[in-house]
Design a protein around this motif. Structure first.
Motif, PDB file in Angstrom:
ATOM      1  N   UNK A   1      -8.969   0.083  -5.864  1.00 17.77           N
ATOM      2  CA  UNK A   1      -8.753  -0.204  -7.276  1.00 17.77           C
ATOM      3  C   UNK A   1      -8.281   1.013  -8.069  1.00 17.77           C
ATOM      4  N   UNK A   2      -8.948   2.172  -7.951  1.00 22.89           N
ATOM      5  CA  UNK A   2      -8.478   3.338  -8.725  1.00 22.89           C
ATOM      6  C   UNK A   2      -7.045   3.735  -8.389  1.00 22.89           C
ATOM      7  N   UNK A   3      -6.661   3.620  -7.102  1.00 16.26           N
ATOM      8  CA  UNK A   3      -5.301   3.975  -6.706  1.00 16.26           C
ATOM      9  C   UNK A   3      -4.289   3.014  -7.311  1.00 16.26           C
ATOM     10  N   UNK A   4      -4.624   1.721  -7.359  1.00 17.68           N
ATOM     11  CA  UNK A   4      -3.705   0.756  -7.958  1.00 17.68           C
ATOM     12  C   UNK A   4      -3.574   1.007  -9.453  1.00 17.68           C
ATOM     13  N   UNK A   5      -4.685   1.264 -10.123  1.00 18.82           N
ATOM     14  CA  UNK A   5      -4.607   1.553 -11.558  1.00 18.82           C
ATOM     15  C   UNK A   5      -3.737   2.778 -11.809  1.00 18.82           C
TER      16      UNK A   5
ATOM     17  N   UNK B   1       0.832  -1.203   0.000  1.00 18.72           N
ATOM     18  CA  UNK B   1       0.000   0.000   0.000  1.00 18.72           C
ATOM     19  C   UNK B   1       0.867   1.254   0.000  1.00 18.72           C
ATOM     20  N   UNK B   2       1.998   1.214   0.688  1.00 18.55           N
ATOM     21  CA  UNK B   2       2.879   2.375   0.763  1.00 18.55           C
ATOM     22  C   UNK B   2       3.403   2.721  -0.627  1.00 18.55           C
ATOM     23  N   UNK B   3       3.363   3.980  -0.977  1.00 20.93           N
ATOM     24  CA  UNK B   3       3.583   4.410  -2.355  1.00 20.93           C
ATOM     25  C   UNK B   3       4.932   3.984  -2.920  1.00 20.93           C
ATOM     26  N   UNK B   4       6.020   4.233  -2.194  1.00 17.73           N
ATOM     27  CA  UNK B   4       7.346   3.908  -2.721  1.00 17.73           C
ATOM     28  C   UNK B   4       7.523   2.395  -2.871  1.00 17.73           C
ATOM     29  N   UNK B   5       7.071   1.634  -1.885  1.00 17.67           N
ATOM     30  CA  UNK B   5       7.187   0.177  -1.957  1.00 17.67           C
ATOM     31  C   UNK B   5       6.327  -0.380  -3.089  1.00 17.67           C
ATOM     32  N   UNK B   6       5.167   0.196  -3.281  1.00 19.44           N
ATOM     33  CA  UNK B   6       4.286  -0.269  -4.360  1.00 19.44           C
ATOM     34  C   UNK B   6       4.907   0.020  -5.723  1.00 19.44           C
ATOM     35  N   UNK B   7       5.484   1.207  -5.881  1.00 21.28           N
ATOM     36  CA  UNK B   7       6.126   1.547  -7.146  1.00 21.28           C
ATOM     37  C   UNK B   7       7.286   0.598  -7.443  1.00 21.28           C
ATOM     38  N   UNK B   8       8.094   0.311  -6.422  1.00 21.86           N
ATOM     39  CA  UNK B   8       9.220  -0.599  -6.616  1.00 21.86           C
ATOM     40  C   UNK B   8       8.741  -1.989  -7.005  1.00 21.86           C
ATOM     41  N   UNK B   9       7.665  -2.444  -6.379  1.00 23.55           N
ATOM     42  CA  UNK B   9       7.129  -3.775  -6.692  1.00 23.55           C
ATOM     43  C   UNK B   9       6.575  -3.825  -8.111  1.00 23.55           C
ATOM     44  N   UNK B  10       5.924  -2.774  -8.539  1.00 23.71           N
ATOM     45  CA  UNK B  10       5.392  -2.726  -9.907  1.00 23.71           C
ATOM     46  C   UNK B  10       6.536  -2.819 -10.915  1.00 23.71           C
ATOM     47  N   UNK B  11       7.598  -2.066 -10.699  1.00 24.91           N
ATOM     48  CA  UNK B  11       8.730  -2.110 -11.629  1.00 24.91           C
ATOM     49  C   UNK B  11       9.411  -3.476 -11.614  1.00 24.91           C
ATOM     50  N   UNK B  12       9.469  -4.096 -10.442  1.00 34.25           N
ATOM     51  CA  UNK B  12      10.040  -5.440 -10.332  1.00 34.25           C
ATOM     52  C   UNK B  12       9.221  -6.451 -11.138  1.00 34.25           C
TER      53      UNK B  12
END
Length: 261
Positions: A202-206, A170-181
C-alpha cells in the motif's frame, strides 16, 4: 430439484486482527438474515477453508450452526494469478467448477464466501457464479459489506460512472505508465478509477500515485473500512503531498480511487 448458490459476505476485518484482539460482533456489519442463512448451510466453497471455519465460529456465536463445524464440507477455489490477462487465462476449467457445485446439483444449498467482503467482487468466485448460471442454478446474493462500494460512496467521486481496475503492475515503469493511462481516462470520461493492492505494498502504491498523478487530480484512499481504526480521505494530489496527510499502514486493506479535477 437443485440447491441454491448463496453469496455470503464476510466482515472486512480479515487479516487485520492481532492474536490478542477479540473479533468484533458480526451483528455490527452483517444483518441477521445473512447470519441465519450462513448458520444453516452445510456446504461451502471458499478461498481458504481455515479462515472460513473461523468465520463460521463467529457466526455460531450469534446464530448456532445447524450442524457441527467438523461436519460442514468446505471446498477451496483454485486461486488464479492476481489481475489482468493472466487471471483470465487461468480461470478454472468447467469440470473443476462443476465439482465445486456438485452438492447444489444434488439438491443442497451451497455458500460461496470470500476472504473479506462480498464474494465474486474483486474475488475469484466470479467464475463459479458464472458456471452456476450456466448450470441453471439459482444464485442469491446476501446483504453485507463491499469495500469497493463503501470506498466509492465515501470518496465524493463519480458514483454513476466508475471502474474497478484491480491491481496495478508491480514493475515501476509499467506501474507509472498505467497510472498515467488511468488518469487520462478519468479526465477524459469523468469516470472514477478504483484499484487495490496487497496491504504490504500500500505505501509503495500511494507513493507511485503521488509521483505520477497531476497535482489537481483527486485521490481518495479508504483504509480499514468498518474497523474501529478505519479512515478515508479524499483530496487533490497536491493536498496529499502537504504535511499532515494521513500515513498509510502496510498491514490493513485499502481501496484507492482517482478522478479528474
Amino acid at each position: 430439484m437443485t440447491g441454491k448458490l448463496y453469496l455470503v459476505p464476510t466482515p472486512l476485518d480479515f487479516g487485520t486482527l492481532g492474536s490478542d484482539t477479540a473479533a468484533p460482533d458480526l451483528r455490527d456489519v452483517l444483518p441477521l438474515q445473512t447470519l441465519q442463512v450462513a448458520a444453516r448451510l452445510g456446504h461451502w466453497v471458499a478461498e481458504n477453508a481455515k479462515t472460513t471455519r473461523a468465520f463460521l465460529k463467529r457466526v455460531h456465536a450469534v446464530v448456532p450452526l445447524a450442524q457441527a463445524l467438523q461436519d460442514i464440507r468446505i471446498q477451496e477455489l483454485p486461486r488464479p494469478p492476481k489481475g489482468g490477462a493472466a487471471s483470465r487465462q487461468a480461470a478454472p476449467a468447467a469440470d473443476v467448477l462443476d465439482g465445486l457445485l456438485a452438492a447444489a446439483l444434488q439438491g443442497h444449498d451451497v455458500g460461496l464466501v470470500s476472504e473479506a467482503g462480498m464474494p465474486a467482487i474483486a474475488d475469484p468466485g466470479a467464475e463459479l457464479v458464472r458456471r452456476a448460471h450456466e448450470l441453471g442454478l439459482q444464485v442469491l446474493p446476501l446483504v453485507g459489506p463491499s469495500a469497493l462500494l463503501l470506498a466509492l460512496a465515501a470518496s465524493g467521486m463519480n458514483g454513476q460512472s466508475f471502474a474497478f481496475v484491480g491491481y496495478l503492475p508491480v514493475e515501476e515503469a509499467a506501474r507509472a505508465a498505467r497510472i498515467r493511462e488511468l488518469e487520462a481516462l478519468a479526465r477524459r470520461s469523468g469516470q472514477t478509477q478504483m484499484m487495490i493492492e496487497t496491504p504490504y505494498r500500500n505505501p509503495a502504491l500511494l507513493a507511485a500515485l503521488l509521483a505520477n498523478l497531476q497535482a489537481a487530480t483527486r485521490l481518495s484512499v479508504a483504509c480499514g473500512l468498518t474497523l474501529a481504526s478505519g479512515w478515508n480521505r479524499s483530496m487533490t494530489v497536491q493536498g496529499w503531498k502537504q504535511p499532515g496527510a494521513p500515513a498509510l499502514p502496510a498491514d490493513v486493506p485499502a481501496v484507492f480511487a482517482i478522478h479528474g479535477a
